[in-house]
Design an enzyme around this catalytic site. Structure first.
Site, PDB file in Angstrom:
ATOM      1  N   ASP A  70       0.850  -1.194   0.000  1.00 12.63           N
ATOM      2  CA  ASP A  70       0.000   0.000   0.000  1.00 12.63           C
ATOM      3  C   ASP A  70       0.885   1.243   0.000  1.00 12.63           C
ATOM      4  OD1 ASP A  70      -3.226   0.507   1.022  1.00 12.63           O
ATOM      5  OD2 ASP A  70      -1.822   2.188   1.057  1.00 12.63           O
ATOM      6  N   ILE A  71       0.493   2.229  -0.793  1.00 15.27           N
ATOM      7  CA  ILE A  71       1.302   3.448  -0.928  1.00 15.27           C
ATOM      8  C   ILE A  71       1.244   4.307   0.342  1.00 15.27           C
ATOM      9  CG2 ILE A  71      -0.454   5.035  -1.881  1.00 15.27           C
ATOM     10  CD1 ILE A  71       1.624   5.729  -4.073  1.00 15.27           C
ATOM     11  N   HIS A 107     -10.299  -5.406  -3.080  1.00 17.42           N
ATOM     12  CA  HIS A 107      -8.943  -5.640  -2.565  1.00 17.42           C
ATOM     13  C   HIS A 107      -9.022  -6.013  -1.100  1.00 17.42           C
ATOM     14  CE1 HIS A 107      -9.954  -1.366  -2.395  1.00 17.42           C
ATOM     15  NE2 HIS A 107      -9.271  -1.296  -1.254  1.00 17.42           N
ATOM     16  N   LEU A 108      -8.108  -6.873  -0.691  1.00 17.25           N
ATOM     17  CA  LEU A 108      -7.974  -7.276   0.706  1.00 17.25           C
ATOM     18  C   LEU A 108      -6.735  -6.596   1.271  1.00 17.25           C
ATOM     19  CD1 LEU A 108      -9.360  -9.679  -0.991  1.00 17.25           C
ATOM     20  CD2 LEU A 108      -8.886 -11.071   1.023  1.00 17.25           C
ATOM     21  N   HIS A 109      -6.918  -5.891   2.388  1.00 14.05           N
ATOM     22  CA  HIS A 109      -5.778  -5.300   3.073  1.00 14.05           C
ATOM     23  C   HIS A 109      -5.182  -6.363   3.996  1.00 14.05           C
ATOM     24  CE1 HIS A 109      -6.800  -0.909   2.340  1.00 14.05           C
ATOM     25  NE2 HIS A 109      -7.984  -1.456   2.125  1.00 14.05           N
ATOM     26  N   GLY A 160     -15.703   2.669   3.878  1.00 13.87           N
ATOM     27  CA  GLY A 160     -14.465   3.424   3.706  1.00 13.87           C
ATOM     28  C   GLY A 160     -13.694   3.052   2.449  1.00 13.87           C
ATOM     29  N   GLN A 161     -14.370   2.382   1.503  1.00 16.17           N
ATOM     30  CA  GLN A 161     -13.677   1.983   0.275  1.00 16.17           C
ATOM     31  C   GLN A 161     -13.440   3.206  -0.608  1.00 16.17           C
ATOM     32  OE1 GLN A 161     -15.694  -1.043  -2.008  1.00 16.17           O
ATOM     33  NE2 GLN A 161     -14.015  -1.240  -3.484  1.00 16.17           N
ATOM     34  N   ASN A 174     -12.698  -3.232   2.893  1.00 20.38           N
ATOM     35  CA  ASN A 174     -13.604  -2.090   2.969  1.00 20.38           C
ATOM     36  C   ASN A 174     -14.581  -2.196   1.803  1.00 20.38           C
ATOM     37  OD1 ASN A 174     -12.178  -1.032   5.180  1.00 20.38           O
ATOM     38  ND2 ASN A 174     -10.717  -0.002   3.829  1.00 20.38           N
TER      39      ASN A 174
END
Ligand code: AMP
Length: 116
Positions: free
Chosen positions: A33-34, A102-104, A95-96, A89
C-alpha cells in the site's frame, strides 16, 4: 477489457503505474500500500475487476477462496508469524476508496480493536 473498466489497480496489474509487487499469479496480484497503516500493509487484488465484495457472485466462489489463501501465502512470505489482520472495505460506509475489490493485509505491530 474496455477502458471504462480501468481502475487504478488494473493499471498497476498492467504495469502502467509502478507498484512494489510482492506476489503475483494468474488470478491475483499483491503489492505494498502506498500509504501504509502498519509496518506491513499489502493489498491483495484480483485481476478480474470486481468493484467491491458486494458485487461478487457465486461464479466468483473459487476466486474468493484464492484471494484469502493468497493473503495467507503473502503473510507467511513476509514473516508475519505473530499474526496479522485482513480487512475488506466495502462501499462508502465501509471506507472503500478504490472501486476494485482488494484485501488489506496488515501486520508487523499489535493492532487495536475495534477499528475506527
Ligand atoms: P480502500 O480505502 O479500502 O479502497 O483502500 C485503497 C487503498 O489503496 C488505500 O489504502 C490506499 O493507500 C491504496 N492506494 C492508493 N493508490 C495506491 C497506489 N498507487 N499504490 C498502492 N496503493 C495505493
Amino acid at each position: 477489457m474496455s477502458l471504462t473498466q480501468d481502475t487504478l489497480f488494473t493499471r498497476i496489474i498492467r504495469r502502467e503505474i509502478p507498484a512494489d509487487i510482492v506476489y503475483e499469479d494468474n488470478l491475483a496480484i499483491a503489492f505494498r500500500d502506498i500509504n501504509p497503516q502498519a509496518p506491513v500493509h499489502i493489498l491483495v487484488v484480483p485481476k478480474e475487476p470486481i468493484a467491491q465484495l458486494s458485487d461478487a457472485e457465486s461464479q466468483n466462489h473459487a476466486l474468493m477462496g484464492h484471494l484469502l489463501l493468497t493473503v495467507k501465502r503473502v503473510a507467511a512470505q513476509l514473516g508475519l508469524e505473530n499474526g496479522y489482520r485482513v480487512v475488506i472495505n466495502n462501499g462508502a460506509d465501509g471506507g472503500q476508496t478504490v472501486p476494485h475489490l482488494h484485501l488489506h493485509l496488515l501486520g508487523g505491530r499489535p493492532l487495536l480493536w475495534p477499528p475506527g
